[in-house]
Enzyme design. Structure first.
Site, short mmCIF file in Angstrom:
data_model
loop_
_atom_site.label_atom_id
_atom_site.label_comp_id
_atom_site.label_asym_id
_atom_site.label_seq_id
_atom_site.Cartn_x
_atom_site.Cartn_y
_atom_site.Cartn_z
N CYS A 27 0.81 -1.22 0.00
CA CYS A 27 0.00 0.00 0.00
C CYS A 27 0.84 1.27 0.00
O CYS A 27 0.30 2.38 -0.05
CB CYS A 27 -0.97 -0.03 1.16
N HIS A 44 -3.15 8.45 5.64
CA HIS A 44 -3.29 7.09 5.13
C HIS A 44 -4.72 6.63 5.43
O HIS A 44 -5.37 6.04 4.60
CB HIS A 44 -2.24 6.18 5.77
N GLU A 53 -2.01 6.01 13.37
CA GLU A 53 -1.66 7.20 12.59
C GLU A 53 -1.90 8.47 13.42
O GLU A 53 -1.09 9.40 13.40
CB GLU A 53 -2.48 7.25 11.29
N LYS A 56 -9.88 8.07 1.43
CA LYS A 56 -10.30 6.66 1.34
C LYS A 56 -11.75 6.50 1.77
O LYS A 56 -12.40 5.52 1.45
CB LYS A 56 -9.39 5.78 2.19
N HIS A 59 -9.75 2.01 -0.45
CA HIS A 59 -8.31 1.82 -0.38
C HIS A 59 -7.85 1.24 -1.72
O HIS A 59 -8.07 0.07 -2.00
CB HIS A 59 -7.96 0.88 0.77
N PHE A 92 1.02 -2.68 4.75
CA PHE A 92 1.20 -3.99 5.40
C PHE A 92 2.68 -4.32 5.44
O PHE A 92 3.42 -4.05 4.51
CB PHE A 92 0.52 -5.06 4.54
#
Lengths: 402, 410
Positions: free
Chosen positions: A161, A294, A305, A326, A331, A390
């Site tokens: 990602c 994010h 975050e 998002k 995503h 990830f």
């Protein structure tokens, strides 16, 4: 060291195709989430995704399926970005100094899935000539290089990602070294059933909608699309009087080195990525006036975050608007940080920031200004764009008004 | 002022042996790693030879914990990183952990596990598959795994650019060291043989013996060549800034000093353009190292036994090196090792560093029938020679041409 600027943008996302449509949709809080159509979801608990709608391409590519491909999305966004930057025709330039870097998480997996679904007994049935040609992820950049006549370095960034931001960071370094003049960069992604299943079985998918930072957030919504930028050295842009959206000031990378899927609970890697980006960009805490988060809408990411932002910006954290697109486009995995980079440049150019939609109930652990539900007019000079993948693979980049 | 980048550790998982010592011993002895493939059922297909990794005892390098969840490529990469760190005598303490990044080239990464997972999805109820089944299926998960196990916290990056993937990864690592971004990078490449890899080459008729065009032998630059033999493995280097390596008293194998990359195109490119661009990549790389063509003492060729690709490379070398092209020794490790796709540039880098260290050039075996169009000084028998500067070629018919320079450390 040369300065690097962004001179062209292109977008293909689930709530709008083309930069103008997409920006209007984002500012109006238009949700791109709908029933997933590209494969049958009846065996799953989740049936929604952010698919690109009404996508048409007037060009026919050899050996490609009629289905949508990353090549088609990135080609469309790249063509828009190059036209925008005035580089549709590159024939007069030293094209070995024009490079390409594109991020993706899964590559062109759906054409293989489509074939294997029809004849699942033998895995070899998933391959035909079209699949064989486009299956290696590098086909994404080699095809774009051919399409647009670029003859410099090209690579696909396979970094889950944060793939898009890795590609942008790689391109920035090449430009700063003086090895290239222009880089076409970004990310592209489809929704493979494989990745849908992967997130589904990890219980990371929200059933209905993506609600970043909301107390009732239930996970991410999977999405697809492409975001492309034209980056070039300031010298090169100035010589050809290019229109400049923003300056890319720097990036910061880090790796949690913690776990294959879960983020570091205190956000150690995220903090380091943000700090490194500020340091390379020579930007102080006070300068940052918007954070493009994010913000995946998963319980863990959003807390992590928020913690990381507070840890870096201290008291000022609550004054900086932080939003996650998002919430509207899902995503988009390997494309996400590239699309968010395009949106960061637009925020600077247009003096406005898109909202985090579906925000209703504040979470005590997520206590920043998330620009809830309504876009905001705001003079934006400096944007920080986070991507945390990830595996704890983090890249943050910083754009500044030129 | 650019910093120098030096190699202080080499980790190898290859069809020619585990560890750089065995790899080198078999490479210089001309022992082939190519045999009928055992890991795939190829009864329906005509090309059956490959160069598989055999005898890797992963537990020796990664311990037993969690091993059953790891896929082949992840085991290859994890084991080779461990070997490279040990070889460099580099202990990753907390301080070094934050400074050390990992930068790996792989064309497909763990793609075959991704598609195996999909094969399960279409045959079973997908929502009942265990999440652990998708633990190691991200394309870059072998790199993530290495970053977690060895605490490489500076960054983790995976580059995929087809046959040039690991050449581009090492080139990128070189630049990050030269520009002072960091002092230590674990750089290299990994690729694994899978049905997926086989199918993309088989469908495109790139394998030796496809279409009954010849025997299934890797014979770079030989007139009878008909395609390449697929290979697998992982080749990893500890790349350090010179000053850092010296400050900790590390042993130095050699210096990586130049990188260049040019795209030649594919669909609309004729032979002339392909040759020109391959030459430009070599030239850019030599320029980048601050050298001239006359400084190159050995060419570690892309030469993978492909009919067209070997011809393009030979022509490009002739054009760039002129008269010297008949003298300068050229060899291809792919005659014994096969074509390891995204890992091949790293395999060639290992060979180049060991040539410099040992003063030996490995033979290009099976080079028997000269191709008048490839009339270069192909090293057919092991050659004792002091090697100072090696040009490494990495060319992809899809268009990418990337090169590296490795030189003796002085």
């Amino acid at each position: 060291m040369p300065r690097v600027v962004v001179t062209g943008l292109g977008l293909v996302i689930s709530n709008g195709i083309g930069v103008k449509n997409a920006w209007d949709a984002l500012m109006n809080g238009k949700d791109g989430t709908a029933e997933l159509k590209s494969f049958d979801t009846s065996q799953y608990k989740v049936h929604r995704a952010c698919e690109v709608k009404d996508f048409k391409l007037d060009t026919v590519f050899e050996n490609e399926t009629t289905a949508n491909t990353i090549h088609k999305y990135t080609y469309t966004a790249a063509r828009e970005a190059l036209k925008d930057s005035g580089l549709s025709d590159v024939s007069g330039y030293d094209r070995e100094r024009f490079g390409i870097a594109i991020g993706t998480l899964a590559g062109e997996l759906p054409p293989f899935e489509y074939l294997l679904r029809k004849a699942p007994e033998d895995k070899a049935n998933g391959f035909d000539m079209g699949v064989a040609l486009t299956y290696p992820p590098s086909s994404i950049t080699t095809l774009l290089s051919e399409d647009f006549g670029f003859e410099g370095p090209n690579m696909v960034s396979l970094n889950a990602c944060s793939s898009g931001n890795h590609a942008i960071a790689w391109a920035l370094d090449l430009l700063c070294e003086g090895k290239v003049d222009v880089m076409l960069v970004g990310g592209g992604e489809l929704i493979p059933q494989t990745e849908f299943t992967h997130f589904h079985n990890l219980k990371a998918l929200a059933p209905e909608k993506c609600q970043p930072f909301d107390k009732d957030r239930k996970g991410l919504v999977i999405g697809e699309g492409a975001g492309i930028m034209v980056m070039e050295t300031l010298d090169f842009a100035s010589k050809r009087n290019a229109n400049i959206y923003a300056e890319l000031k720097g990036y910061g990378m880090s790796c949690d080195g913690h776990h294959m899927t879960a983020p570091h609970p205190e956000g150690a890697g995220a903090i380091k990525a943000i700090t490194n980006a500020l340091s390379m960009a020579r930007v102080s805490h006070e300068d940052v006036d918007y954070i493009n988060a994010h913000g995946t809408g998963t319980p863990l990411n959003d807390i992590m975050e928020t913690l990381a932002i507070k840890s870096v910006f201290k008291e000022r954290a609550k004054e900086i608007p932080v939003s996650s697109i998002k919430s509207m486009i899902g995503h988009t995995m390997g494309a996400a940080s590239a699309i968010e980079s395009v949106v960061s440049c637009l925020a600077i150019k247009n003096g406005a920031i898109p909202p985090t939609i579906h925000y209703k109930t504040p979470d005590p652990q997520c206590d920043l200004d998330y620009v809830p539900n309504e876009g905001r007019e705001l003079k934006v000079n400096c944007v920080l764009n986070n991507s945390f993948a990830f595996g704890g693979n983090n890249v943050t980049n910083i754009f500044r008004k030129f | 002022m650019n910093k120098k980048a030096v190699v202080t550790g080499i980790g190898v998982v290859s069809p020619l042996g585990i560890g750089h010592q065995d790899f080198w011993q078999n490479l210089v002895s001309g022992n082939s790693g190519i045999a009928p493939m055992e890991c795939l059922d190829l009864s329906k297909y005509e090309c059956k030879n490959g160069a598989e990794v055999r005898g890797l005892n992963t537990e020796e390098f990664l311990g037993r914990k969690g091993l059953k969840y790891l896929n082949k490529g992840t085991k290859f990469l994890g084991s080779s990183v461990k070997m490279a760190l040990d070889d460099a005598n580099l202990e990753i303490d907390e301080d070094l952990s934050n400074q050390t990044g990992i930068l790996i080239g792989s064309s497909l990464g763990n793609f075959s596990q991704t598609t195996d997972y999909f094969h399960d999805i279409v045959r079973e109820n997908p929502s009942e598959l265990s999440p652990m089944q998708s633990y190691d299926v991200a394309l870059n998960s072998s790199i993530n795994y290495a970053s977690v196990v060895f605490k490489l916290k500076n960054f983790a990056r995976t580059i995929s650019s087809g046959f040039t993937s690991s050449t581009d990864a090492i080139g990128n690592a070189l630049k990050l060291i030269q520009n002072g971004k960091t002092n230590v990078i674990i750089a290299g490449g990994v690729e694994q043989i899978s049905l997926d890899l086989y199918m993309i080459f088989y469908m495109r008729k790139m394998l030796a013996g496809a279409n009954g065009t010849g025997s299934e032998i890797s014979m770079p630059f030989d007139k009878r060549r008909s395609g390449f033999i697929m290979s697998e493995g992982s080749y990893v280097f500890v790349l350090e800034s010179h000053d850092y390596a010296v400050s900790r008293g590390a042993r130095i194998y050699g210096e990586v000093s130049g990188y260049g990359s040019v795209f030649a195109g594919n669909r609309n490119s004729d032979m002339g353009k392909r040759v020109e661009k391959a030459g430009n990549a070599m030239k850019k790389c030599i320029d980048d190292a601050g050298l001239s063509v006359g400084d190159i003492g050995l060419i570690n060729a892309n030469g993978n036994s492909g009919k067209l690709s070997d011809l393009i490379e030979a022509k490009a070398i002739k054009e760039l090196f002129g008269e010297r092209s008949k003298e300068i020794p050229i060899h291809s490790v792919k005659s014994t090792l096969g074509e390891s796709y995204g890992a091949s540039g790293a395999a060639q880098t290992a060979s180049a560093l060991l040539s410099i260290k040992n003063g030996l050039v490995p033979p290009t075996i099976n080079y028997e029938e000269k191709d008048p169009e490839c009339n270069l000084n192909i090293v057919g028998k092991k050659l004792e020679k002091e090697v100072n500067t090696v040009l490494i070629n990495s060319f992809d018919l899809s268009g990418n041409n990337s090169c590296l320079i490795v030189k003796k450390y002085e």
